[in-house]
Design a protein around this motif. Structure first.
Motif, PDB file in Angstrom:
ATOM      1  N   GLN A   1      89.243 120.339  47.737  1.00  0.00           N
ATOM      2  CA  GLN A   1      90.497 120.949  47.306  1.00  0.00           C
ATOM      3  C   GLN A   1      91.005 120.286  46.028  1.00  0.00           C
ATOM      4  OE1 GLN A   1      94.128 120.743  49.711  1.00  0.00           O
ATOM      5  NE2 GLN A   1      94.632 122.837  49.083  1.00  0.00           N
TER       6      GLN A   1
ATOM      7  N   GLU B   1      89.918 116.600  46.497  1.00  0.00           N
ATOM      8  CA  GLU B   1      89.889 115.900  47.779  1.00  0.00           C
ATOM      9  C   GLU B   1      88.759 116.493  48.612  1.00  0.00           C
ATOM     10  OE1 GLU B   1      93.412 116.092  50.260  1.00  0.00           O
ATOM     11  OE2 GLU B   1      92.504 114.804  51.784  1.00  0.00           O
TER      12      GLU B   1
ATOM     13  N   VAL C   1      86.169 117.424  55.256  1.00  0.00           N
ATOM     14  CA  VAL C   1      84.958 117.650  56.040  1.00  0.00           C
ATOM     15  C   VAL C   1      85.045 118.981  56.798  1.00  0.00           C
ATOM     16  CG1 VAL C   1      85.722 116.375  58.102  1.00  0.00           C
ATOM     17  CG2 VAL C   1      83.286 116.466  57.539  1.00  0.00           C
ATOM     18  N   ARG C   2      83.917 119.646  56.917  1.00  0.00           N
ATOM     19  CA  ARG C   2      83.842 120.936  57.596  1.00  0.00           C
ATOM     20  C   ARG C   2      82.741 120.919  58.634  1.00  0.00           C
ATOM     21  NH1 ARG C   2      88.163 121.135  56.134  1.00  0.00           N
ATOM     22  NH2 ARG C   2      89.182 122.509  54.631  1.00  0.00           N
TER      23      ARG C   2
ATOM     24  N   ASN D   1      88.848 110.816  52.621  1.00  0.00           N
ATOM     25  CA  ASN D   1      89.808 110.383  53.643  1.00  0.00           C
ATOM     26  C   ASN D   1      89.194 109.300  54.515  1.00  0.00           C
ATOM     27  OD1 ASN D   1      92.273 112.341  53.607  1.00  0.00           O
ATOM     28  ND2 ASN D   1      90.465 113.652  53.334  1.00  0.00           N
TER      29      ASN D   1
ATOM     30  N   ASP E   1      98.186 108.814  52.257  1.00  0.00           N
ATOM     31  CA  ASP E   1      98.185 110.225  52.648  1.00  0.00           C
ATOM     32  C   ASP E   1      99.351 110.517  53.586  1.00  0.00           C
ATOM     33  OD1 ASP E   1      97.166 112.775  52.775  1.00  0.00           O
ATOM     34  OD2 ASP E   1      95.250 112.192  53.671  1.00  0.00           O
ATOM     35  N   ASP E   2      99.781 111.761  53.605  1.00  0.00           N
ATOM     36  CA  ASP E   2     100.803 112.226  54.565  1.00  0.00           C
ATOM     37  C   ASP E   2     102.047 111.351  54.550  1.00  0.00           C
ATOM     38  OD1 ASP E   2      98.773 113.949  55.217  1.00  0.00           O
ATOM     39  OD2 ASP E   2      98.252 112.983  57.105  1.00  0.00           O
TER      40      ASP E   2
ATOM     41  N   ARG F   1     102.982 117.538  53.681  1.00  0.00           N
ATOM     42  CA  ARG F   1     103.270 118.968  53.650  1.00  0.00           C
ATOM     43  C   ARG F   1     104.509 119.337  54.462  1.00  0.00           C
ATOM     44  NH1 ARG F   1     100.690 122.873  56.949  1.00  0.00           N
ATOM     45  NH2 ARG F   1      99.055 121.396  57.452  1.00  0.00           N
TER      46      ARG F   1
ATOM     47  N   GLU G   1     101.622 117.492  48.693  1.00  0.00           N
ATOM     48  CA  GLU G   1     100.637 118.233  49.510  1.00  0.00           C
ATOM     49  C   GLU G   1     101.203 119.578  49.926  1.00  0.00           C
ATOM     50  OE1 GLU G   1     100.202 116.015  53.186  1.00  0.00           O
ATOM     51  OE2 GLU G   1      98.379 115.101  52.410  1.00  0.00           O
ATOM     52  N   GLY G   2     100.329 120.533  50.107  1.00  0.00           N
ATOM     53  CA  GLY G   2     100.733 121.790  50.745  1.00  0.00           C
ATOM     54  C   GLY G   2     101.706 122.631  49.954  1.00  0.00           C
TER      55      GLY G   2
ATOM     56  N   GLU H   1     102.807 125.779  48.410  1.00  0.00           N
ATOM     57  CA  GLU H   1     102.371 127.154  48.681  1.00  0.00           C
ATOM     58  C   GLU H   1     103.065 128.193  47.824  1.00  0.00           C
ATOM     59  OE1 GLU H   1     102.710 127.787  52.914  1.00  0.00           O
ATOM     60  OE2 GLU H   1     100.898 126.609  53.321  1.00  0.00           O
TER      61      GLU H   1
ATOM     62  N   GLY I   1      97.628 122.365  46.931  1.00  0.00           N
ATOM     63  CA  GLY I   1      98.118 123.370  47.870  1.00  0.00           C
ATOM     64  C   GLY I   1      97.604 124.750  47.548  1.00  0.00           C
ATOM     65  N   TYR I   2      97.833 125.635  48.520  1.00  0.00           N
ATOM     66  CA  TYR I   2      97.306 126.992  48.414  1.00  0.00           C
ATOM     67  C   TYR I   2      97.851 127.741  47.206  1.00  0.00           C
ATOM     68  CZ  TYR I   2      95.790 126.288  53.316  1.00  0.00           C
ATOM     69  OH  TYR I   2      95.208 125.833  54.470  1.00  0.00           O
TER      70      TYR I   2
ATOM     71  N   PRO J   1      91.006 124.861  49.684  1.00  0.00           N
ATOM     72  CA  PRO J   1      89.766 124.073  49.598  1.00  0.00           C
ATOM     73  C   PRO J   1      88.604 125.006  49.236  1.00  0.00           C
ATOM     74  CG  PRO J   1      91.025 123.477  51.549  1.00  0.00           C
ATOM     75  CD  PRO J   1      91.702 124.678  50.965  1.00  0.00           C
TER      76      PRO J   1
HETATM   77  P1  C2E Z   1      94.839 115.804  54.919  1.00  0.00           P
HETATM   78  O1  C2E Z   1      93.979 114.680  54.449  1.00  0.00           O
HETATM   79  O2  C2E Z   1      96.300 115.636  54.785  1.00  0.00           O
HETATM   80  O3  C2E Z   1      94.317 117.081  54.129  1.00  0.00           O
HETATM   81  C1  C2E Z   1      95.122 118.147  53.753  1.00  0.00           C
HETATM   82  C2  C2E Z   1      95.013 119.290  54.719  1.00  0.00           C
HETATM   83  O4  C2E Z   1      95.999 120.265  54.386  1.00  0.00           O
HETATM   84  C3  C2E Z   1      93.665 120.025  54.669  1.00  0.00           C
HETATM   85  O5  C2E Z   1      93.401 120.546  55.973  1.00  0.00           O
HETATM   86  C4  C2E Z   1      93.987 121.168  53.702  1.00  0.00           C
HETATM   87  O6  C2E Z   1      93.120 122.270  53.852  1.00  0.00           O
HETATM   88  C5  C2E Z   1      95.383 121.507  54.136  1.00  0.00           C
HETATM   89  N1  C2E Z   1      96.149 122.161  53.064  1.00  0.00           N
HETATM   90  C6  C2E Z   1      96.066 121.938  51.739  1.00  0.00           C
HETATM   91  N2  C2E Z   1      96.944 122.691  51.060  1.00  0.00           N
HETATM   92  C7  C2E Z   1      97.614 123.411  51.978  1.00  0.00           C
HETATM   93  C8  C2E Z   1      98.665 124.396  51.893  1.00  0.00           C
HETATM   94  O7  C2E Z   1      99.165 124.754  50.825  1.00  0.00           O
HETATM   95  N3  C2E Z   1      99.119 124.915  53.069  1.00  0.00           N
HETATM   96  C9  C2E Z   1      98.589 124.546  54.282  1.00  0.00           C
HETATM   97  N4  C2E Z   1      99.080 125.122  55.377  1.00  0.00           N
HETATM   98  N5  C2E Z   1      97.601 123.618  54.386  1.00  0.00           N
HETATM   99  C10 C2E Z   1      97.120 123.064  53.254  1.00  0.00           C
HETATM  100  P2  C2E Z   1      92.005 120.309  56.706  1.00  0.00           P
HETATM  101  O8  C2E Z   1      90.884 120.401  55.742  1.00  0.00           O
HETATM  102  O9  C2E Z   1      92.003 121.202  57.896  1.00  0.00           O
HETATM  103  O10 C2E Z   1      92.100 118.806  57.158  1.00  0.00           O
HETATM  104  C11 C2E Z   1      93.031 118.379  58.111  1.00  0.00           C
HETATM  105  C12 C2E Z   1      93.061 116.888  58.228  1.00  0.00           C
HETATM  106  O11 C2E Z   1      91.830 116.407  58.786  1.00  0.00           O
HETATM  107  C13 C2E Z   1      93.192 116.151  56.899  1.00  0.00           C
HETATM  108  O12 C2E Z   1      94.539 116.131  56.476  1.00  0.00           O
HETATM  109  C14 C2E Z   1      92.673 114.788  57.280  1.00  0.00           C
HETATM  110  O13 C2E Z   1      93.655 114.046  57.940  1.00  0.00           O
HETATM  111  C15 C2E Z   1      91.572 115.134  58.251  1.00  0.00           C
HETATM  112  N6  C2E Z   1      90.290 115.125  57.513  1.00  0.00           N
HETATM  113  C16 C2E Z   1      89.702 116.090  56.790  1.00  0.00           C
HETATM  114  N7  C2E Z   1      88.526 115.676  56.282  1.00  0.00           N
HETATM  115  C17 C2E Z   1      88.382 114.382  56.684  1.00  0.00           C
HETATM  116  C18 C2E Z   1      87.367 113.378  56.481  1.00  0.00           C
HETATM  117  O14 C2E Z   1      86.355 113.579  55.784  1.00  0.00           O
HETATM  118  N8  C2E Z   1      87.568 112.175  57.094  1.00  0.00           N
HETATM  119  C19 C2E Z   1      88.669 111.913  57.839  1.00  0.00           C
HETATM  120  N9  C2E Z   1      88.797 110.702  58.395  1.00  0.00           N
HETATM  121  N10 C2E Z   1      89.644 112.818  58.027  1.00  0.00           N
HETATM  122  C20 C2E Z   1      89.497 114.036  57.470  1.00  0.00           C
END
Ligand code: C2E
Ligand code: MG
Ligand code: MG
Ligand code: MG
Length: 291
Positions: free
Chosen positions: A45, A58, A61-62, A117, A179-180, A203, A236-237, A239, A257-258, A263
């Motif tokens: 992203q 950023e 992972v998927r 992350n 983060d966050d 967000r 973050e986030g 929209e 953000g979107y 992403p």
């Molecule tokens: P995060 O690190 O805070 O990543 C941002 C999340 O917010 C991502 O979700 C992203 O797709 C989502 N996002 C970004 N912009 C927007 C927006 O405008 N609106 C909304 N509603 N969402 C948005 P994702 O990819 O589902 O990841 C969720 C969480 O999972 C991440 O939050 C992070 O804490 C964790 N994560 C993801 N990849 C990894 C990784 O490789 N390792 C670790 N340890 N944690 C990961």
């Protein structure tokens, strides 16, 4: 509610609880297999400035499971943390990101720093820095192409080893962001003593501005303190244009953000990287004078 408060009552079978446990087990088993097979992948992203110009990526992972379909990292990372697998995920993510960056460099595609992350558990691994460095050395990658994102909660629970790892990473030139930010219980005053260069506003705060005056004030406070501490800030986030406008006028300079980009898969990321110099301002309707 199947469970009685009387302690000598039997514990009844709770179908919802059983289903949740089943799901956790399925995720655990599936993830273990995914790790063995190296079948996790990454989305990237973009992080942009107020012109919409790409500043960084950023890695997210998927997991596309044959048995469970797409499972969100928001669901499987906590399971991985509780079953001792999260560091293996991190190692595979580091491997994927570094090979990808190397691959882009090889193709002459201009790259931007990629953030990885880290979970609290990664920070507690004494060998973490060694693992990162042996990988970047192996590929001869510059340290400023990698960043690490650590949630504020992870930062707070990780005592000596965690801080040690972060200090070493920073000394080596890797950038670290919180983060966050705002979702945990840390304070900016504490972060002033941490080896971080940026904070990412959660967000949860961004989604309610403008409009929610408490959140507006919190964001305003975070931004002004961050400025005085010389920390960079990413929202973050983001929209919509209203959020962007509020953040921008309050001094936030980086956005994710979107509204800008979801992403992206590898092809999408590559296209964006390749055309970044041609990025124009029409997307946001902003011009250089306004930011
Ligand atoms: P995060 O690190 O805070 O990543 C941002 C999340 O917010 C991502 O979700 C992203 O797709 C989502 N996002 C970004 N912009 C927007 C927006 O405008 N609106 C909304 N509603 N969402 C948005 P994702 O990819 O589902 O990841 C969720 C969480 O999972 C991440 O939050 C992070 O804490 C964790 N994560 C993801 N990849 C990894 C990784 O490789 N390792 C670790 N340890 N944690 C990961
Ligand atoms: Mg993150
Ligand atoms: Mg985040
Ligand atoms: Mg977040």
């Amino acid at each position: 509610n199947a469970r009685s408060d009387q302690s000598d009552d039997p514990v009844y079978f709770d179908p919802a609880q059983a289903a949740a446990m089943r799901r956790r087990i399925d995720i655990e088993v599936g993830l273990r297999k995914a790790l063995r097979e190296h079948s996790l992948s990454l989305s990237y992203q973009p992080k942009v400035d107020c012109h919409g110009t790409l500043q960084g990526l950023e890695a997210l992972v998927r997991w596309q499971s044959t048995e469970l379909g797409t499972v969100s990292p928001a669901e499987f990372i906590p399971v991985a943390e509780n079953s001792g697998m999260v560091h293996d995920i991190t190692l595979q993510v580091i491997e994927m990101v570094t090979s990808q960056v190397k691959n882009w460099q090889g193709k002459g595609i201009p790259v931007r720093p990629v953030a990885i992350n880290l979970s609290a558990i990664d920070l507690s691994i004494p060998n973490l820095v060694q693992e990162v460095v042996s990988r970047t050395d192996q590929l001869d990658l510059s340290v400023d192409l990698l960043e690490f994102e650590i949630t504020e909660t992870a930062l707070m629970v990780n005592g000596e080893t965690g801080l040690d790892n972060l200090n070493k990473l920073k000394e080596l030139g890797f950038r670290i962001s919180i983060d966050d930010f705002g979702s945990g219980y840390s304070s900016l005053s504490k972060i002033a003593y941490m080896p971080v260069y940026a904070i990412k506003i959660d967000r949860e705060f961004v989604q309610d501005v403008p409009g929610d005056s408490r959140r507006e004030k919190i964001i305003h406070g975070i931004l002004s303190l961050a400025h005085s501490l010389d920390l960079s800030i990413v929202a973050e986030g983001v929209e919509n244009a209203q959020q962007l406008e509020f953040l921008r006028t309050n001094g936030c300079h980086l956005f994710q953000g979107y509204f800008f980009h979801r992403p992206l898969d590898i092809t999408g990321t590559e296209k964006l990287l390749a055309t970044q110099s041609e990025q124009t301002l029409f997307r946001t309707g902003l011009n250089a004078a306004t930011c």
